[in-house]
Design an enzyme around this catalytic site. Structure first.
Site, short mmCIF file in Angstrom:
data_model
loop_
_atom_site.label_atom_id
_atom_site.label_comp_id
_atom_site.label_asym_id
_atom_site.label_seq_id
_atom_site.Cartn_x
_atom_site.Cartn_y
_atom_site.Cartn_z
N ASP A 175 84.50 38.63 -4.87
CA ASP A 175 84.77 37.63 -3.85
C ASP A 175 83.63 36.61 -3.79
OD1 ASP A 175 86.42 36.82 -1.48
OD2 ASP A 175 84.56 37.27 -0.41
N GLU A 177 77.83 49.71 -19.24
CA GLU A 177 77.52 51.13 -19.43
C GLU A 177 78.79 51.98 -19.44
OE1 GLU A 177 74.70 52.57 -16.60
OE2 GLU A 177 73.49 50.74 -16.67
#
Length: 539
Positions: free
Chosen positions: A199, A255
């Site tokens: 957002d 990751e």
């Protein structure tokens, strides 16, 4: 890692309004899980959940008071885990709305920060002394009316809030804040989430010197709640330091396998396209971004071409996501009604056009039904800006009313209780059950258009080359080594006839007619044409 997101169709779920499983009038996670087969039946790739985190709900969950838990209004962490598991079993990815630029004023971080100027969280938000006359530190505006600064008597300082005063902005110049935010994102990735919708992604960092913005360089847009348009907002958002945090966030997501981040660029015009490109350039920032460029009332071939070409030219290495509606703007069937031969016609045209665009695609719940904006009276409103500035602004409630599942059921099958926003007859008339049994419904059109997009290499990975066409026609070619498609869309209510430079065949969803090399597009007409070579069009 796969690039599943590059051409994905992403379906936005507004949890309050999707399905209520317990009769309290507010949609919830169990309700969403129950209705996942509907979403999967569309052929989309991913769902985006608007915020479900713990919140006082002053701004419908965009004021987070605990980043690592589910608000009881929506259920529990176990309900969230069950939703992800069921979505994955149906072949759907799940991303959530991460509201990182600001928190609720009820967040423990802010409660500690406002106690004094020397506590451990004192510098976690943006605090500043009043000017000598007591006025705010800068001239920055809040999107929800008034100054973007609120005076706090406990600290004797102002704090920054780009939205409600109950939504204080975090201080991303503080590395401890960045670390804490990254930890909250890791929490959800560890639960199996497939990524984030970020957002107000260009609002994270403010100008540390607290310089006031200059006046707008273009004609200002003055709205009842939003004076942002009267300033050139160069100091309260879009700061260059934002990119460094995005790179830290990307390093975290890298990751994990197959994670995607899409950023909401809260800006308008050519600047929004430039920022989209900047934020997605290379492989160390966002995977993709979208702006409000196509969420505006503007509906012209030139506008859509400018948006797409602007991104192509400004960010050849970036990646866009295009949407026509979301929870913050009037639904596009109503927003573009003056250009429509009928509501269903503009709904089909918009779908056919959106599914032809290069990049990822966003659909807002109900869009697949051709849903229209709900007309509300003041007593029915919940949106803070509308409550404050009515009747100068209607607010966002009209696009947030509940999904309609069964036309004859109470509240069209959304809830057995009293819905948080009303379900009215014009919206109930577009219920899923009615459209399922009508072969020519907007719902079936969406399914067919999404399937066509996925079945054609040119629409999956073909580059876009725009064609010369009459003013009302948006026309372009999508081309790969194995396939060439030309897409033509009549954005007017008047029929148009075009001459093709070579033979072609109509394919996929269309409402046009082709005889020899003459293509007739009705008002709101559209066509996909398969052919060899480089087709051109002429009036």
């Amino acid at each position: 890692m796969s690039d599943w997101w590059r051409n994905a169709v992403i379906y936005q779920v507004y949890p309050r309004s999707f399905h209520d499983s317990d009769g309290d009038g507010v949609g919830d996670l169990k309700g969403i899980t129950r209705r996942l087969p509907h979403i999967a039946s569309l052929g989309v790739d991913c769902i985006w959940l608007s915020p479900v985190f713990t919140s006082p709900q002053k701004d419908m969950g965009y004021d987070v008071s605990d980043y690592c838990d589910v608000d009881p209004l929506f259920g529990t962490l176990a309900d969230f885990d069950a939703l992800i598991a069921e979505a994955h079993s149906l072949g759907l990815k799940v991303i959530t709305d991460q509201v990182l630029s600001h928190t609720s004023d009820q967040h423990p971080w802010f409660r500690e920060a406002r106690v004094s100027r020397d506590n451990p969280k004192a510098d976690w938000y943006v605090w500043a002394d009043p000017q000598p006359d007591g006025s705010p530190p800068t001239n920055w505006h809040s999107h929800f009316g008034g100054a973007a600064w609120e005076f706090d008597p406990q600290r004797g300082q102002y704090y920054l809030h780009n939205f409600l005063a109950a939504q204080p902005d975090l201080n991303f110049h503080n590395p401890d804040v960045q670390d804490a935010i990254l930890d909250t994102c890791r929490f959800w990735l560890e639960r199996g989430l497939d990524g984030f919708r970020l957002d107000t992604v260009n609002y994270y960092v403010h100008d540390q010197q607290l310089r006031s913005n200059p006046p707008a360089q273009v004609a200002p847009q003055v709205m009842a709640t939003d004076l942002f348009g009267m300033q050139d907002n160069i100091y309260n958002k879009n700061r260059p330091e934002n990119l460094a945090f995005l790179e830290r966030l990307r390093a975290l997501t890298d990751e994990y396998a197959d994670i995607m981040m899409v950023g909401e660029v809260g800006d308008i015009g050519t600047r929004s396209i430039r920022i989209m490109g900047e934020y997605t350039e290379g492989s160390a920032r966002l995977h993709m971004a979208y702006s409000f460029a196509m969420l505006s009332p503007e509906f012209s071939a030139d506008h859509f071409r400018t948006c797409i070409e602007g991104f192509q030219q400004g960010a050849p290495g970036g990646h866009p996501k295009w949407s026509f509606s979301n929870h913050d703007v009037e639904r596009h069937v109503s927003r573009w009604s003056q250009h429509a031969t009928s509501e269903d016609d503009i709904a089909r045209l918009a779908c056919a056009m959106l599914m032809s665009f290069e990049g990822a695609i966003g659909i807002y719940q109900g869009e697949e039904l051709g849903q229209t904006e709900t007309e509300l009276v003041y007593e029915e409103l919940t949106d803070p800006p509308a409550l404050r500035f009515w009747p100068g602004i209607k607010g966002r409630d009209g696009c947030r009313t509940p999904m309609v599942w069964e036309a004859e059921a109470p509240n069209a099958g959304f809830t057995s209780g009293n819905p948080w926003l009303p379900v009215k007859a014009p919206q109930a008339a577009r219920a899923v059950d009615l459209q399922e049994v009508a072969n020519d419904s907007v719902l079936h059109f969406y399914r067919n258009a999404i399937a066509f997009r996925k079945a054609n290499p040119a629409l999956q990975s073909g580059r876009t080359a725009f064609l010369t066409a009459p003013k009302a026609v948006l026309a372009f070619r999508r081309e790969t080594a194995e396939q060439t498609l030309t897409c033509a869309f009549n954005l007017s209510k008047e029929p148009l006839t075009l001459t093709l430079s070579e033979a072609a065949n109509l394919t996929g969803p269309y409402n046009a007619a082709l005889e020899n090399q003459t293509l007739t597009l009705p008002g709101n007409g559209f066509a996909y044409l398969s052919h060899d070579g480089h087709l051109s069009l002429s009036a």
